[in-house]
Design a protein around this motif. Structure first.
Motif, short mmCIF file in Angstrom:
data_model
loop_
_atom_site.label_atom_id
_atom_site.label_comp_id
_atom_site.label_asym_id
_atom_site.label_seq_id
_atom_site.Cartn_x
_atom_site.Cartn_y
_atom_site.Cartn_z
N UNK A 426 0.67 -1.30 0.12
CA UNK A 426 0.01 0.08 -0.10
C UNK A 426 0.86 1.24 -0.14
N UNK A 427 2.16 1.03 0.70
CA UNK A 427 2.98 2.18 0.84
C UNK A 427 3.36 2.89 -0.66
N UNK A 428 3.55 1.68 -1.78
CA UNK A 428 4.16 2.03 -2.99
C UNK A 428 2.87 3.02 -3.58
N UNK A 429 1.64 2.86 -3.29
CA UNK A 429 0.49 3.85 -3.82
C UNK A 429 0.81 5.01 -3.23
N UNK A 430 0.90 5.10 -1.99
CA UNK A 430 0.95 6.32 -1.14
C UNK A 430 1.86 7.29 -1.47
N UNK A 431 3.13 6.66 -1.79
CA UNK A 431 4.23 7.33 -2.14
C UNK A 431 4.24 8.36 -3.27
N UNK A 432 3.20 8.04 -4.07
CA UNK A 432 3.16 8.84 -5.04
C UNK A 432 2.46 10.20 -4.73
N UNK A 433 1.71 10.21 -3.64
CA UNK A 433 1.02 11.53 -3.33
C UNK A 433 1.96 12.75 -2.98
N UNK A 434 2.93 12.90 -2.28
CA UNK A 434 3.58 14.04 -2.20
C UNK A 434 4.07 14.70 -3.19
N UNK A 435 4.67 13.76 -4.19
CA UNK A 435 5.15 14.51 -5.37
C UNK A 435 4.32 15.05 -6.54
N UNK A 436 2.84 14.43 -6.22
CA UNK A 436 2.06 14.97 -7.43
C UNK A 436 0.68 15.60 -6.59
N UNK A 437 1.17 16.06 -5.44
CA UNK A 437 -0.08 16.74 -4.75
C UNK A 437 -0.80 17.98 -5.36
N UNK A 438 -1.88 18.12 -5.58
CA UNK A 438 -2.70 19.29 -6.38
C UNK A 438 -4.05 19.24 -5.93
N UNK A 439 -4.88 20.17 -6.24
CA UNK A 439 -6.02 20.54 -5.80
C UNK A 439 -6.94 19.40 -6.66
N UNK A 440 -6.64 19.28 -8.06
CA UNK A 440 -7.20 18.41 -8.86
C UNK A 440 -7.13 16.97 -8.71
N UNK A 441 -5.75 16.68 -8.06
CA UNK A 441 -5.41 15.27 -7.59
C UNK A 441 -6.47 14.89 -6.55
N UNK A 442 -6.41 15.88 -5.67
CA UNK A 442 -7.14 15.62 -4.51
C UNK A 442 -8.70 15.34 -4.75
N UNK A 443 -9.24 16.03 -5.84
CA UNK A 443 -10.60 15.87 -6.14
C UNK A 443 -10.95 14.58 -6.98
N UNK A 444 -9.79 13.84 -7.59
CA UNK A 444 -9.89 12.70 -8.33
C UNK A 444 -10.06 11.45 -7.31
N UNK A 445 -9.14 11.69 -6.10
CA UNK A 445 -9.10 10.91 -5.07
C UNK A 445 -10.54 10.82 -4.30
N UNK A 446 -10.74 11.95 -3.97
CA UNK A 446 -12.34 11.90 -3.29
C UNK A 446 -13.16 11.39 -4.17
N UNK A 447 -13.24 11.74 -5.33
CA UNK A 447 -14.31 10.96 -6.49
C UNK A 447 -14.04 9.44 -6.51
N UNK A 448 -12.93 9.00 -6.38
CA UNK A 448 -12.81 7.49 -6.53
C UNK A 448 -13.13 6.95 -5.22
N UNK A 449 -12.98 7.62 -3.87
CA UNK A 449 -13.63 7.28 -2.67
C UNK A 449 -14.90 7.07 -2.53
N UNK A 450 -15.71 8.08 -3.01
CA UNK A 450 -17.04 8.18 -3.31
C UNK A 450 -17.60 6.80 -4.06
N UNK A 451 -16.76 6.51 -4.96
CA UNK A 451 -17.11 5.56 -6.16
C UNK A 451 -16.99 4.17 -5.09
N UNK A 452 -15.91 4.00 -4.41
CA UNK A 452 -15.75 2.66 -3.58
C UNK A 452 -16.64 2.58 -2.42
#
Length: 459
Positions: A426-452
């Motif tokens: 799971x860490x391999x996925x989370x390591x992507x976040x600090x270097x890609x952090x942005x408002x649009x990326x956060x919105x995508x993660x929230x949308x995927x969470x709502x889908x789950x």
């Protein structure tokens, strides 16, 4: 003279583009009007001339045909073509409005640029295919050597070996003899000048830190006399992946090792404002539902409605995280144990439903309001498990530079971890976040969470 045909690439490129531009203009005129008799007469004669003059000015001012072999790729060439055509369209549009040239056919213009894009792209792709084949047969190549043997030297050689279409041919390593390069060198640094002259070397790659400044200066000073390029290789990859950036103090490049993304004040302020607004909205609008959930939790199993546990937050600071209780009381009386998923016998039947829909995480919006967490960020862990993770994957420490979150890439793609190996996965996925952090990326993660949550696929 070496590479005697390379000098022809520039004029050939210019000629073909002008040919494509004029063919497109005339072809569009014929398609629109079914004749070419009046194209050389007013008002289209001056319009035709203007098309060529604008393109000529773009070539003179922007120098669009000068780029290294490493960028001689289809996507780069076509992007550059589209940029030039976009500028051309903009200038023509200004001219059209300025002279009120409404008598020109819009359809003719549309067809002209469509044909020009097609012809220009076809020429570039065709030329690229031809050059790749031509270079693969040993023509139009560049001969290079590497000074300083080590991992970085092997990396640049591997790059060119896997990209033969670039036409770079390796002629050897040069370095002072050492135990780790025995049998791998073509010669030592004292042999370099004679070898360059004899083999007509085009490019010398100097790898830092395997070569000292004195020797580097000697190679650079000799380059103009012997007509070869000197390229300096410095391995910044480990730093750049962490968000480092290159700054220029006058002519001096300086590597800033502090991640700009993590210390960017504007990003942090904007993210905090969103966290507060989003959390208040979720807690206020969903309050009736949460009261019902609390009641069901209390009725279905003995114990408190909420469950608090110490987790490690940003910069290693501990805080108490809150959840709707999904396990039976005293589930961890024997010590910290990871959940075995929905089959874990310590989880209540109602708890399984909450975990699948992620509803047990709702109280953590209170943690967000307090500032311990963010809506989106790597999931926080207990110190007991962090110590084990760091022993296997030291890169986990980089996640402690950002505020932990309610949801993350790891939660979406992987879910709850049942053991140390799964935590590292799971860490391999989370390591992507600090270097890609942005408002649009956060919105995508929230949308995927709502889908789950809607699909009940949490695990």
């Amino acid at each position: 003279m070496r590479h005697r045909y390379s000098i022809l690439f520039f004029p050939l490129h210019v000629f073909v583009d002008f040919l494509s531009l004029n063919a497109a203009f005339l072809g569009a005129y014929w398609i629109k009007f079914r004749t070419l008799d009046s194209v050389s007469e007013p008002p289209y004669a001056s319009f035709w001339l203007l098309f060529n003059l604008i393109w000529l000015l773009e070539i003179l001012l922007l120098k669009p045909y000068i780029f290294p072999r490493q960028l001689f790729k289809a996507d780069h060439l076509i992007k550059k073509l589209l940029m030039l055509i976009a500028i051309h369209v903009a200038v023509i549009s200004v001219y059209w409005v300025a002279v009120k040239g409404y008598y020109y056919s819009r359809e003719h213009l549309l067809i002209t640029y469509t044909l020009f894009v097609s012809l220009g792209a076809a020429f570039r792709i065709g030329g690229l295919i031809f050059l790749r084949e031509y270079r693969a047969r040993g023509y139009n190549n560049r001969r290079y050597v590497i000074v300083g043997y080590g991992k970085l030297a092997a990396t640049i050689r591997s790059f060119y070996d896997t990209h033969p279409e670039m036409g770079f041919h390796f002629y050897g390593y040069f370095d002072d003899p050492k135990p780790d390069n025995t049998g791998l060198l073509t010669g030592d640094c004292t042999d370099l000048r004679a070898f360059i002259k004899e083999e007509r070397i085009d490019c010398v790659y100097c790898c830092m830190p395997y070569i000292d400044n004195t020797r580097l200066k000697e190679i650079a000073d000799h380059a103009e006399e012997a007509d070869y390029q000197v390229k300096l290789l410095v391995d910044f990859r480990g730093f750049l992946l962490k968000g480092a950036s290159v700054e220029y103090h006058d002519f001096l490049p300086v590597l800033n090792l502090s991640s700009q993304m993590l210390v960017d004040f504007r990003i942090n302020i904007f993210k905090r404002g969103f966290d507060i607004a989003f959390s208040l909205g979720v807690l206020i609008l969903g309050m009736p539902i949460y009261l019902i959930m609390a009641l069901i939790t209390k009725i279905t199993s003995a114990g408190p409605v909420l469950y608090g546990q110490e987790r490690i937050g940003r910069d290693g600071k501990p805080f108490t995280i809150y959840k709707f209780r999904s396990m039976y009381v005293d589930a961890e009386k024997s010590g910290p144990v990871l959940s075995a998923g929905t089959l874990d016998r310590r989880i209540t039947p109602w708890g399984r439903f909450m975990r699948k829909t992620r509803l047990d995480e709702i109280p953590q919006f209170y943690n967000v309001l307090k500032g311990d967490m963010s809506v989106v960020g790597p999931r926080p862990e207990r110190q007991f498990f962090i110590d084990q993770i760091v022993a296997v994957a030291p890169e986990y420490r980089s996640l402690l530079k950002v505020k932990p979150g309610i949801t993350s890439i790891g939660q979406i793609k992987f879910g709850y971890a049942a053991n140390l190996d799964e935590m590292v996965q799971r860490l391999r996925y989370d390591l992507l976040y600090p270097e890609r952090r942005s408002f649009l990326f956060d919105m995508w993660i929230i949308a995927q969470t709502l889908r789950v949550m809607a699909q009940g696929r949490g695990k």
